[in-house]
Design a protein around this motif. Structure first.
Motif, PDB file in Angstrom:
ATOM      1  N   HIS A 130      50.255  57.482  77.082  1.00 24.69           N
ATOM      2  CA  HIS A 130      50.467  57.474  78.825  1.00 24.69           C
ATOM      3  C   HIS A 130      49.292  58.442  79.357  1.00 24.69           C
ATOM      4  O   HIS A 130      48.555  58.055  80.532  1.00 24.69           O
ATOM      5  N   ILE A 131      48.520  58.864  79.322  1.00 19.78           N
ATOM      6  CA  ILE A 131      47.388  60.353  79.540  1.00 19.78           C
ATOM      7  C   ILE A 131      45.728  59.329  79.248  1.00 19.78           C
ATOM      8  O   ILE A 131      45.296  59.282  79.891  1.00 19.78           O
ATOM      9  N   VAL A 132      46.003  58.344  77.864  1.00 23.37           N
ATOM     10  CA  VAL A 132      45.637  58.237  78.054  1.00 23.37           C
ATOM     11  C   VAL A 132      44.985  57.018  78.887  1.00 23.37           C
ATOM     12  O   VAL A 132      43.741  56.238  79.528  1.00 23.37           O
ATOM     13  N   ASP A 133      46.034  55.931  79.533  1.00 20.00           N
ATOM     14  CA  ASP A 133      45.940  55.362  80.072  1.00 20.00           C
ATOM     15  C   ASP A 133      45.836  55.441  81.343  1.00 20.00           C
ATOM     16  O   ASP A 133      45.167  55.187  82.019  1.00 20.00           O
ATOM     17  N   LYS A 134      45.718  56.802  81.664  1.00 19.68           N
ATOM     18  CA  LYS A 134      45.147  57.285  82.694  1.00 19.68           C
ATOM     19  C   LYS A 134      44.153  57.530  83.338  1.00 19.68           C
ATOM     20  O   LYS A 134      43.030  56.948  83.875  1.00 19.68           O
ATOM     21  N   TRP A 135      43.304  57.562  81.974  1.00 22.49           N
ATOM     22  CA  TRP A 135      41.718  58.111  81.504  1.00 22.49           C
ATOM     23  C   TRP A 135      41.763  56.883  82.474  1.00 22.49           C
ATOM     24  O   TRP A 135      39.919  56.177  82.609  1.00 22.49           O
ATOM     25  N   LEU A 136      41.632  56.086  81.920  1.00 24.83           N
ATOM     26  CA  LEU A 136      41.481  54.407  81.201  1.00 24.83           C
ATOM     27  C   LEU A 136      41.286  53.865  83.047  1.00 24.83           C
ATOM     28  O   LEU A 136      40.135  53.049  83.475  1.00 24.83           O
ATOM     29  N   ALA A 137      42.245  53.818  83.511  1.00 23.00           N
ATOM     30  CA  ALA A 137      42.641  52.958  84.631  1.00 23.00           C
ATOM     31  C   ALA A 137      41.831  53.773  85.724  1.00 23.00           C
ATOM     32  O   ALA A 137      41.345  53.569  86.873  1.00 23.00           O
ATOM     33  N   ASP A 138      41.724  55.479  85.717  1.00 19.96           N
ATOM     34  CA  ASP A 138      40.780  56.492  86.993  1.00 19.96           C
ATOM     35  C   ASP A 138      39.165  56.501  86.534  1.00 19.96           C
ATOM     36  O   ASP A 138      38.408  56.704  87.185  1.00 19.96           O
ATOM     37  N   LYS A 139      39.031  55.145  85.405  1.00 23.81           N
ATOM     38  CA  LYS A 139      37.133  55.128  84.715  1.00 23.81           C
ATOM     39  C   LYS A 139      36.936  56.245  84.584  1.00 23.81           C
ATOM     40  O   LYS A 139      35.612  56.491  84.851  1.00 23.81           O
ATOM     41  N   GLU A 140      37.576  57.215  83.317  1.00 21.73           N
ATOM     42  CA  GLU A 140      37.350  58.162  82.906  1.00 21.73           C
ATOM     43  C   GLU A 140      36.922  58.142  81.791  1.00 21.73           C
ATOM     44  O   GLU A 140      36.039  59.308  80.824  1.00 21.73           O
ATOM     45  N   ASP A 142      34.943  54.975  77.924  1.00 21.73           N
ATOM     46  CA  ASP A 142      34.287  54.564  78.287  1.00 21.73           C
ATOM     47  C   ASP A 142      35.197  53.646  77.930  1.00 21.73           C
ATOM     48  O   ASP A 142      35.283  52.659  77.955  1.00 21.73           O
ATOM     49  N   LEU A 143      35.708  53.723  77.029  1.00 24.42           N
ATOM     50  CA  LEU A 143      36.539  53.172  75.432  1.00 24.42           C
ATOM     51  C   LEU A 143      38.151  53.769  75.694  1.00 24.42           C
ATOM     52  O   LEU A 143      38.204  54.671  75.335  1.00 24.42           O
ATOM     53  N   ALA A 144      38.936  53.209  75.255  1.00 29.57           N
ATOM     54  CA  ALA A 144      39.878  53.741  75.000  1.00 29.57           C
ATOM     55  C   ALA A 144      40.564  52.967  73.842  1.00 29.57           C
ATOM     56  O   ALA A 144      40.761  51.583  73.937  1.00 29.57           O
ATOM     57  N   VAL A 145      41.735  53.815  73.248  1.00 29.07           N
ATOM     58  CA  VAL A 145      42.760  53.151  72.038  1.00 29.07           C
ATOM     59  C   VAL A 145      43.415  53.676  72.753  1.00 29.07           C
ATOM     60  O   VAL A 145      44.333  54.399  72.680  1.00 29.07           O
ATOM     61  N   ARG A 146      44.624  51.988  72.445  1.00 31.23           N
ATOM     62  CA  ARG A 146      45.920  52.058  73.504  1.00 31.23           C
ATOM     63  C   ARG A 146      46.903  51.566  72.357  1.00 31.23           C
ATOM     64  O   ARG A 146      46.738  50.513  71.704  1.00 31.23           O
ATOM     65  N   TYR A 147      48.087  51.576  73.210  1.00 30.37           N
ATOM     66  CA  TYR A 147      49.244  50.473  72.662  1.00 30.37           C
ATOM     67  C   TYR A 147      49.570  49.864  73.609  1.00 30.37           C
ATOM     68  O   TYR A 147      51.201  50.019  73.065  1.00 30.37           O
ATOM     69  N   HIS A 148      49.321  49.593  74.329  1.00 35.42           N
ATOM     70  CA  HIS A 148      50.286  48.391  75.611  1.00 35.42           C
ATOM     71  C   HIS A 148      48.789  47.740  75.738  1.00 35.42           C
ATOM     72  O   HIS A 148      47.797  48.127  76.123  1.00 35.42           O
ATOM     73  N   GLN A 149      48.634  46.573  76.100  1.00 36.80           N
ATOM     74  CA  GLN A 149      48.555  45.135  77.257  1.00 36.80           C
ATOM     75  C   GLN A 149      48.440  45.239  77.946  1.00 36.80           C
ATOM     76  O   GLN A 149      50.084  44.026  78.038  1.00 36.80           O
ATOM     77  N   ALA A 203      54.316  55.901  74.682  1.00 42.06           N
ATOM     78  CA  ALA A 203      54.568  54.861  74.238  1.00 42.06           C
ATOM     79  C   ALA A 203      55.297  55.058  72.690  1.00 42.06           C
ATOM     80  O   ALA A 203      56.364  53.702  73.114  1.00 42.06           O
ATOM     81  N   LEU A 204      55.074  56.546  72.024  1.00 43.92           N
ATOM     82  CA  LEU A 204      56.196  55.932  71.116  1.00 43.92           C
ATOM     83  C   LEU A 204      57.217  56.318  71.514  1.00 43.92           C
ATOM     84  O   LEU A 204      58.277  55.507  70.865  1.00 43.92           O
ATOM     85  N   SER A 205      57.777  56.827  72.074  1.00 42.85           N
ATOM     86  CA  SER A 205      59.211  57.923  72.370  1.00 42.85           C
ATOM     87  C   SER A 205      59.228  56.635  73.146  1.00 42.85           C
ATOM     88  O   SER A 205      60.836  55.806  72.967  1.00 42.85           O
ATOM     89  N   THR A 206      58.653  55.587  74.437  1.00 49.01           N
ATOM     90  CA  THR A 206      59.757  54.601  75.323  1.00 49.01           C
ATOM     91  C   THR A 206      60.012  53.524  73.840  1.00 49.01           C
ATOM     92  O   THR A 206      60.969  52.855  74.153  1.00 49.01           O
ATOM     93  N   LEU A 207      59.115  53.020  73.015  1.00 51.08           N
ATOM     94  CA  LEU A 207      59.598  52.116  71.640  1.00 51.08           C
ATOM     95  C   LEU A 207      60.357  52.254  71.430  1.00 51.08           C
ATOM     96  O   LEU A 207      61.762  51.064  70.590  1.00 51.08           O
ATOM     97  N   GLN A 211      64.170  50.052  71.142  1.00 44.79           N
ATOM     98  CA  GLN A 211      64.924  49.832  69.528  1.00 44.79           C
ATOM     99  C   GLN A 211      66.167  50.347  69.159  1.00 44.79           C
ATOM    100  O   GLN A 211      66.803  49.891  69.103  1.00 44.79           O
ATOM    101  N   ALA A 212      66.536  51.548  70.252  1.00 40.56           N
ATOM    102  CA  ALA A 212      67.983  52.320  69.762  1.00 40.56           C
ATOM    103  C   ALA A 212      68.790  51.362  70.497  1.00 40.56           C
ATOM    104  O   ALA A 212      70.223  51.527  70.227  1.00 40.56           O
ATOM    105  N   LYS A 213      68.563  51.480  71.889  1.00 42.22           N
ATOM    106  CA  LYS A 213      69.175  50.942  73.042  1.00 42.22           C
ATOM    107  C   LYS A 213      69.815  49.267  72.370  1.00 42.22           C
ATOM    108  O   LYS A 213      70.784  49.069  72.218  1.00 42.22           O
ATOM    109  N   LYS A 214      69.014  48.867  71.914  1.00 40.49           N
ATOM    110  CA  LYS A 214      69.214  46.970  71.503  1.00 40.49           C
ATOM    111  C   LYS A 214      70.199  47.349  70.102  1.00 40.49           C
ATOM    112  O   LYS A 214      70.895  46.465  70.548  1.00 40.49           O
ATOM    113  N   VAL A 215      70.341  48.210  69.536  1.00 36.46           N
ATOM    114  CA  VAL A 215      70.422  48.073  68.077  1.00 36.46           C
ATOM    115  C   VAL A 215      72.444  49.490  68.799  1.00 36.46           C
ATOM    116  O   VAL A 215      72.861  49.193  68.055  1.00 36.46           O
TER     117      VAL A 215
END
Length: 329
Positions: A130-140, A142-149, A203-207, A211-215
């Motif tokens: 979630h911090i990597v996402d914030k850096w990308l959103a704040d344009k801090e 140049d590139l980011a490896v992240r877990y959602h689109q 993102a990992l905790s959320t996922l 999934q636990a809620k689904k089952v």
């Protein structure tokens, strides 16, 4: 027709024999003979007159020689211009990554850049998803490896990484003794074990909780330490369990400090994206790092350091065919 055939042809013409050309090129003689035969077959004409002394160019061969030298010279010049372009590729590039992605990407990226683009100053900003996402959103970055689109940034889906349960080879907690013998575990059974989890915003905790809620189960989560590697060290000591991708643990598996237990029913995956920042035009340096990350991800998948399904296949290497083995066979 390819540059190797042209090189073999010209060297054979210069040396006056296939045997001498093989010595000059340090290539097996059958390999040169095969390439020359393929070249003549493609051109539908013989290029050499052959006798006991060796080979000499015939009329067709002399005509083709002129074109072959021009073609190879153009290839050499093109490569030289590309290399010069790489040397001119300079500037600072900042990449935002999670600790797991950094573990599998950083060393290879820095090493390759030193050889290919020494003018690029690459730095990593490492943090939770979630911090990597914030850096990308704040344009801090140049590139980011992240877990959602989310559709706002330009990016590419690199791979769908597999998430597995990891345990020490020698667990000290009695609760883990039986678990240590498992090769796989149904997701539902995870409810019986306390598992290290990152921050709930991650993102990992959320996922996993979704999934636990689904089952219809509730996971027993244990707060992870601030740094992933600190938490993994605790797990290697036999004092905990963790669910992470192989990118976080491949070095510990190789040294036999951790063992993977596959999660089944269902298997757990997450998508890994490579995103551009929208902060500026894509400089040659940023584009070079972008492509190198794609290449590194494909290599890591090929050597099993990053397990799952590779989606971006641009840099998948095709198996090499050993010409000498074919000829000898």
């Amino acid at each position: 027709m390819n540059s190797k055939q042209l090189q073999y042809f010209l060297t054979t013409a210069d040396q006056g024999s296939i045997t001498a050309a093989a010595r000059e090129l340090d290539v097996a003689q059958p390999a040169i003979s095969l390439q020359l035969a393929n070249l003549e077959h493609e051109l539908k004409t013989k290029l050499f007159d052959r006798d006991f002394r060796g080979v000499t160019l015939n009329a067709a061969g002399k005509l083709f020689e002129q074109h072959a030298r021009i073609i190879l010279a153009q290839i050499f010049n093109a490569k030289a211009e590309l290399m010069q372009g790489e040397m001119d590729c300079k500037g600072k590039v900042v990449v935002g990554v999670s600790q797991a992605a950094c573990n599998v990407l950083s060393a290879v990226l820095l090493t390759e850049l030193e050889h290919r683009h020494p003018g690029i100053d690459l730095s990593f900003r490492i943090g939770p998803s979630h911090i990597v996402d914030k850096w990308l959103a704040d344009k801090e970055v140049d590139l980011a490896v992240r877990y959602h689109q989310d559709g706002t940034e330009k990016g590419i889906l690199l791979l769908r990484e597999a998430l597995s349960l990891y345990i020490s080879k020698q667990p000290k907690n009695p609760t883990f003794s039986e678990l240590a013998m498992y090769a796989s575990i149904p997701f539902e059974e995870l409810q019986h074990y306390e598992i290290f989890m990152p921050d709930e915003k991650d993102a990992l905790s959320t996922l996993l909780h979704e999934q636990a809620k689904k089952v219809g189960i509730t996971l027993k989560s244990k707060k992870a330490f601030g740094q992933l590697m600190t938490t993994l060290h605790y797990v290697t000591q036999g004092l905990g369990l963790i669910i992470v991708p192989s990118s976080a643990t491949f070095h510990l598996e190789l040294s036999q400090q951790l063992r993977k237990i596959e999660i089944i029913q269902p298997n757990i995956w997450r998508d890994v994206y490579l995103h551009f920042s929208e902060k500026s035009n894509h400089t040659p340096a940023v584009l070079a790092v972008y492509e190198l990350i794609r290449e590194t991800a494909a290599t890591a998948h090929a050597n099993n350091s990053w397990q799952g399904e590779l989606i971006d296949t641009q840099y998948v290497r095709q198996p090499e065919i050993a010409i000498e083995a074919m000829v000898e066979g």
